[in-house]
Design a protein around this motif. Sequence first.
Motif, PDB file in Angstrom:
ATOM      1  N   CYS A  50       0.830  -1.209   0.000  1.00  0.00           N
ATOM      2  CA  CYS A  50       0.000   0.000   0.000  1.00  0.00           C
ATOM      3  C   CYS A  50       0.865   1.260   0.000  1.00  0.00           C
ATOM      4  O   CYS A  50       0.549   2.229  -0.695  1.00  0.00           O
ATOM      5  CB  CYS A  50      -0.958  -0.016   1.185  1.00  0.00           C
ATOM      6  SG  CYS A  50      -2.285  -1.241   0.987  1.00  0.00           S
ATOM      7  N   VAL A  51       1.948   1.249   0.748  1.00  0.00           N
ATOM      8  CA  VAL A  51       2.875   2.391   0.740  1.00  0.00           C
ATOM      9  C   VAL A  51       3.375   2.615  -0.687  1.00  0.00           C
ATOM     10  O   VAL A  51       3.361   3.750  -1.190  1.00  0.00           O
ATOM     11  CB  VAL A  51       4.080   2.165   1.696  1.00  0.00           C
ATOM     12  CG1 VAL A  51       5.167   3.211   1.464  1.00  0.00           C
ATOM     13  CG2 VAL A  51       3.636   2.177   3.145  1.00  0.00           C
ATOM     14  N   LEU A  52       3.820   1.555  -1.325  1.00  0.00           N
ATOM     15  CA  LEU A  52       4.382   1.675  -2.674  1.00  0.00           C
ATOM     16  C   LEU A  52       3.340   2.178  -3.677  1.00  0.00           C
ATOM     17  O   LEU A  52       3.637   3.032  -4.522  1.00  0.00           O
ATOM     18  CB  LEU A  52       4.961   0.333  -3.118  1.00  0.00           C
ATOM     19  CG  LEU A  52       6.153  -0.173  -2.304  1.00  0.00           C
ATOM     20  CD1 LEU A  52       6.540  -1.586  -2.733  1.00  0.00           C
ATOM     21  CD2 LEU A  52       7.337   0.779  -2.420  1.00  0.00           C
ATOM     22  N   ARG A  53       2.124   1.647  -3.588  1.00  0.00           N
ATOM     23  CA  ARG A  53       1.064   2.069  -4.517  1.00  0.00           C
ATOM     24  C   ARG A  53       0.716   3.533  -4.299  1.00  0.00           C
ATOM     25  O   ARG A  53       0.635   4.317  -5.246  1.00  0.00           O
ATOM     26  CB  ARG A  53      -0.174   1.174  -4.369  1.00  0.00           C
ATOM     27  CG  ARG A  53      -1.224   1.396  -5.455  1.00  0.00           C
ATOM     28  CD  ARG A  53      -2.525   0.655  -5.205  1.00  0.00           C
ATOM     29  NE  ARG A  53      -3.056   0.980  -3.889  1.00  0.00           N
ATOM     30  CZ  ARG A  53      -2.936   0.202  -2.807  1.00  0.00           C
ATOM     31  NH1 ARG A  53      -2.346  -0.963  -2.881  1.00  0.00           N
ATOM     32  NH2 ARG A  53      -3.413   0.586  -1.648  1.00  0.00           N
ATOM     33  N   TYR A  54       0.528   3.937  -3.020  1.00  0.00           N
ATOM     34  CA  TYR A  54       0.209   5.336  -2.728  1.00  0.00           C
ATOM     35  C   TYR A  54       1.338   6.274  -3.157  1.00  0.00           C
ATOM     36  O   TYR A  54       1.086   7.356  -3.685  1.00  0.00           O
ATOM     37  CB  TYR A  54      -0.067   5.528  -1.232  1.00  0.00           C
ATOM     38  CG  TYR A  54      -1.496   5.284  -0.818  1.00  0.00           C
ATOM     39  CD1 TYR A  54      -2.544   6.013  -1.372  1.00  0.00           C
ATOM     40  CD2 TYR A  54      -1.800   4.353   0.164  1.00  0.00           C
ATOM     41  CE1 TYR A  54      -3.849   5.802  -0.965  1.00  0.00           C
ATOM     42  CE2 TYR A  54      -3.108   4.133   0.579  1.00  0.00           C
ATOM     43  CZ  TYR A  54      -4.125   4.865   0.004  1.00  0.00           C
ATOM     44  OH  TYR A  54      -5.426   4.671   0.406  1.00  0.00           O
TER      45      TYR A  54
END
Length: 178
Positions: A50-54
């Motif tokens: 989720c960090v990477l996608r955001y």
Amino acid sequence: MKKPFQTDIETIQKRAREKIAQGAVTDAYLADRSLVIDVLNDILATEIVCVLRYRNHYFTASGINAGPIAAEFLEHANEEQMHADWAAERITQLGGSPNFNPEGLLSRSHAEYSEGETLQEMIEEDLVAERVAIETYSEVIRWLGNDDPTTRRMIEDILKMEEQHADELASLLATLPD
């Protein structure tokens, strides 16, 4: 009439000294530590994805409406990183090793990594991921029950923020022009 609280302090103190190397894990811990650590490593992977996608959405958001939406993506990325840190810390407290290995990260994650091309697609992908986290984290909370109240409360705190993220993303979707 309820009985007054009583406990055998002397026995607890003796066990605390005998098992000092176990750190925070005492005989009051009822969950299967190995299984909890596995679940927490899946949550860690989910939060990292989720960090990477955001972050990807923060850097690639474009268009007239991109500014405030990109700012929201960055805020969510930072909060997801905090969740990952909480999970890693709890894994360590339980005597496990946080799995930050990028190999297999997506297979351990509950959420998918989908970039999206437009602001709407980005928001939708993030909202889907938040909804997945909400459902799976709710299941983990029920599964833990009272066997590991510290981990349960941590996941409840994460869940509260994931629900807030989902609400904010749904509101952002509503503001986009048709």
